[in-house]
Design an enzyme around this catalytic site. Sequence first.
Site, PDB file in Angstrom:
ATOM      1  N   CYS A  34       0.854  -1.191   0.000  1.00 16.99           N
ATOM      2  CA  CYS A  34       0.000   0.000   0.000  1.00 16.99           C
ATOM      3  C   CYS A  34       0.889   1.239   0.000  1.00 16.99           C
ATOM      4  O   CYS A  34       1.897   1.276   0.700  1.00 16.99           O
ATOM      5  CB  CYS A  34      -0.885   0.035   1.242  1.00 16.99           C
ATOM      6  N   GLU A  35       0.491   2.235  -0.769  1.00 17.43           N
ATOM      7  CA  GLU A  35       1.237   3.483  -0.803  1.00 17.43           C
ATOM      8  C   GLU A  35       1.184   4.165   0.564  1.00 17.43           C
ATOM      9  O   GLU A  35       2.189   4.616   1.079  1.00 17.43           O
ATOM     10  CB  GLU A  35       0.665   4.394  -1.879  1.00 17.43           C
TER      11      GLU A  35
END
Length: 117
Positions: A34-35
């Site tokens: 996930c960013e």
Amino acid sequence: MNWEQQYRRLVILSRELPPFPSALKDEAHRVSGCEAQVWLYVDSSNPDAVVLRFDSGSRIVKGLLALIQQRLDGQPRTAIKNFDIDGLFREQGLHGHLTPSRANGLAQVARALKERV
């Protein structure tokens, strides 16, 4: 509902998530890929009523996670295993508003959910 209205709704939802225990903000509960940082706690000791908790440093991601938690918290393990995250976001009118990196991160969340139940 336009994106600005959706954005406000997600921010409000992010504030409604139950507090995530700071002791669980560790690598074991982090969702990779996930960013934004995302943490996931799953208690599947009762397979008929799985407890889910999420947190993120991003308000928008946290709001999106709140939608998932509202849908799945307390549901049976089989419902979580069969969860269609894209269907949820289509149903909520969000699918076209998610950036590719955010959509990819949320797909990682769905994958982690299914692995951890």
